[in-house]
Design a protein around this motif. Structure first.
Motif, PDB file in Angstrom:
ATOM      1  N   TYR A 183       0.825  -1.209   0.000  1.00 22.04           N
ATOM      2  CA  TYR A 183       0.000   0.000   0.000  1.00 22.04           C
ATOM      3  C   TYR A 183       0.858   1.257   0.000  1.00 22.04           C
ATOM      4  O   TYR A 183       0.599   2.210  -0.743  1.00 22.04           O
ATOM      5  N   HIS A 184       1.891   1.271   0.822  1.00 23.30           N
ATOM      6  CA  HIS A 184       2.692   2.495   0.964  1.00 23.30           C
ATOM      7  C   HIS A 184       3.807   2.617  -0.074  1.00 23.30           C
ATOM      8  O   HIS A 184       4.112   3.739  -0.512  1.00 23.30           O
ATOM      9  N   THR A 191       4.679   1.444  -6.006  1.00 28.06           N
ATOM     10  CA  THR A 191       4.085   2.375  -6.968  1.00 28.06           C
ATOM     11  C   THR A 191       3.362   1.641  -8.087  1.00 28.06           C
ATOM     12  O   THR A 191       2.300   2.090  -8.559  1.00 28.06           O
ATOM     13  N   GLN A 214      -0.006   0.642  -6.804  1.00 25.19           N
ATOM     14  CA  GLN A 214      -0.841   1.839  -6.655  1.00 25.19           C
ATOM     15  C   GLN A 214      -1.426   2.274  -7.993  1.00 25.19           C
ATOM     16  O   GLN A 214      -2.612   2.614  -8.093  1.00 25.19           O
ATOM     17  N   GLU A 215      -0.602   2.256  -9.037  1.00 22.01           N
ATOM     18  CA  GLU A 215      -1.080   2.657 -10.353  1.00 22.01           C
ATOM     19  C   GLU A 215      -2.072   1.647 -10.916  1.00 22.01           C
ATOM     20  O   GLU A 215      -3.068   2.027 -11.545  1.00 22.01           O
ATOM     21  N   GLN A 232      -4.059  -0.277  -9.124  1.00 22.89           N
ATOM     22  CA  GLN A 232      -5.302  -0.147  -8.372  1.00 22.89           C
ATOM     23  C   GLN A 232      -6.073   1.105  -8.796  1.00 22.89           C
ATOM     24  O   GLN A 232      -7.307   1.082  -8.845  1.00 22.89           O
ATOM     25  N   PHE A 266      -5.008   4.981  -2.700  1.00 23.32           N
ATOM     26  CA  PHE A 266      -3.915   4.457  -3.520  1.00 23.32           C
ATOM     27  C   PHE A 266      -2.555   4.742  -2.890  1.00 23.32           C
ATOM     28  O   PHE A 266      -1.575   5.053  -3.582  1.00 23.32           O
ATOM     29  N   GLY A 267      -2.485   4.642  -1.565  1.00 25.00           N
ATOM     30  CA  GLY A 267      -1.222   4.785  -0.868  1.00 25.00           C
ATOM     31  C   GLY A 267      -0.560   6.122  -1.111  1.00 25.00           C
ATOM     32  O   GLY A 267      -1.194   7.177  -1.042  1.00 25.00           O
ATOM     33  N   LEU A 305       0.602   7.358  -3.849  1.00 27.92           N
ATOM     34  CA  LEU A 305       0.462   7.885  -5.204  1.00 27.92           C
ATOM     35  C   LEU A 305      -0.010   9.335  -5.164  1.00 27.92           C
ATOM     36  O   LEU A 305      -0.779   9.725  -4.282  1.00 27.92           O
ATOM     37  N   ARG A 358       0.525  11.164  -1.901  1.00 29.14           N
ATOM     38  CA  ARG A 358      -0.309  10.677  -0.809  1.00 29.14           C
ATOM     39  C   ARG A 358      -1.452  11.650  -0.492  1.00 29.14           C
ATOM     40  O   ARG A 358      -1.956  11.730   0.624  1.00 29.14           O
ATOM     41  N   GLN A 390      -5.987  12.342  -5.346  1.00 30.09           N
ATOM     42  CA  GLN A 390      -6.457  11.026  -5.773  1.00 30.09           C
ATOM     43  C   GLN A 390      -7.948  11.065  -6.096  1.00 30.09           C
ATOM     44  O   GLN A 390      -8.397  10.460  -7.082  1.00 30.09           O
TER      45      GLN A 390
END
Length: 397
Positions: free
Chosen positions: A95-96, A99, A102-103, A105, A124-125, A127, A130, A135
């Motif tokens: 999650y953190h 990358t 994150q992209e 998701q 999305f963590g 991304l 944050r 987001q």
């Protein structure tokens, strides 16, 4: 030290912030999937916290009670947590710090029609810096209808809470109220300027977000409908207390009184700590009374679960919260009122009752009417899913 930690948390894209993120661990690339929806006209993602399993329960309620909906929740998997069910569990390092995930998701979320962001946490963590706002904007630009749902500490202002609640946990020196005040004020400002639908999970949060709408927490009634062990005549009243965070629940304010009542033979105390969620129905089935919280002035998932299990629930609810629930549902929450000053006399009174069945029945009826998911799905549908932004009802009217 607190000020330093705050500066790091508030600057996630700084060098120090990026270095601090490494403490979450190293992800395994490609090891975690992304959200997938079933074919449906309305595809809803709820993310990313799933506190008390609520993201999952709201998703199930939407699918069960609305036509043409595929709903999924995504949750950060915190080791040592209570193992609540989720459609997609994402490890903390992924999650953190992943990358690529994150992209992926974000692309998966762009296949939805609606995203409900929980607790103002970024779905999305890290991304887009944050940033929850950035987001959410990315989703909106992609044609997704975004709403927010506040859970509790994320929007509960300590300054307001201590003013309005004489037993407020924010008055305790062990609570870092200054940080909570900053975060709550920041999150409230984000929600107010977002222009998106805003919901809250418990009715007391309308004190902090008066223009929001209460979306009741949901409990699985069948899960809590377990065979009960009834108290033998003349036996002590079986009292359970399950403080997830004892200073917030008020455990330390009443524990001496509870121990004294137990020594006197009035109650038998079951102090439940560190017990996984799967084991809780059996523990509540062996209790006559569950003491919920005595400081917040409201009720939430734990109280509803205890009521569904057939327990009498004791706790402190502010008068305005009781009135607010009664106005919205036609029923006042069947929580027996108690404070740290009155807990002893309240338990003595319940112990003297030969028949607690009427109180138990009232609790089960209330949960079945208000917290089985139908009302929650209807609220989300009426004020968000069913109407485009230009046609939405003003929840303040």
């Amino acid at each position: 030290m607190n000020a330093l930690i705050d500066r790091i948390a508030d600057s996630p894209t700084s060098l120090v912030g990026r270095l601090a993120a490494r403490r979450y661990g190293t992800p395994i690339p490609g090891s975690v999937g992304v959200t997938e929806f079933a074919p449906a006209d309305r595809r809803v993602l709820i993310a990313p916290v799933n506190y008390s399993g609520q993201g999952y329960e709201w998703a199930r309620a939407l699918e069960r009670d609305l036509d043409g909906v595929s709903a999924r929740n995504m949750a950060i998997h915190v080791p040592g947590g209570f193992d609540y069910a989720a459609d997609l569990l994402v490890p903390v390092p992924t999650y953190h710090n992943d990358t690529e995930w994150q992209e992926r998701q974000l692309r998966a979320a762009l296949e939805s029609t609606h995203v409900l962001i929980e607790a103002e946490e970024p779905p999305f963590g890290r991304l887009l810096g944050r940033s929850v706002a950035r987001q959410a904007d990315a989703l909106v630009r992609g044609g997704v209808d975004v709403a927010f749902l506040a859970h509790g500490t994320d929007v509960r202002l300590p300054s307001r809470h201590t003013r309005d609640n004489p037993w407020s946990h924010y008055s305790d020196p062990g609570i870092y109220a200054a940080r909570d005040e900053t975060l709550a004020a920041r999150n409230i400002a984000l929600l107010e300027r977002s222009g998106r639908p805003v919901f809250v999970s418990t009715p007391d949060l309308l004190d902090d977000l008066p223009d929001a709408t209460w979306c009741p927490v949901v409990v699985d009634l069948a899960r809590w409908d377990t065979p009960r062990t009834e108290r033998a005549p003349g036996a002590p009243l079986r009292v359970a207390h399950a403080p997830s965070v004892s200073v917030i629940k008020g455990t330390h304010l009443v524990l001496d009184e509870l121990r004294a009542l137990e020594a006197e033979g009035v109650i038998a105390l079951d102090l439940i700590q560190g017990v996984p969620s799967a084991a809780m129905p059996a523990r509540f089935a062996a209790a006559d009374v569950v003491i919920d919280q005595l400081r917040i002035g409201s009720y939430g998932v734990a109280a509803c679960e205890a009521l569904a299990a057939g327990c009498v629930v004791v706790g402190h609810l502010a008068d305005r919260v009781r009135a607010r629930v009664a106005s919205a549902t036609g029923s006042e929450p069947p929580v027996v009122e108690a404070t740290p000053e009155t807990i002893g006399s309240v338990l003595r009174g319940l112990a003297a009752h030969d028949d607690l069945d009427p109180l138990r029945a009232a609790g089960r009826d209330f949960v079945a009417a208000v917290h089985d998911g139908r009302r929650s799905a209807a609220v989300l549908d009426r004020l968000w899913l069913a109407a485009p932004p230009s046609q939405r009802e003003d929840p303040t009217r």
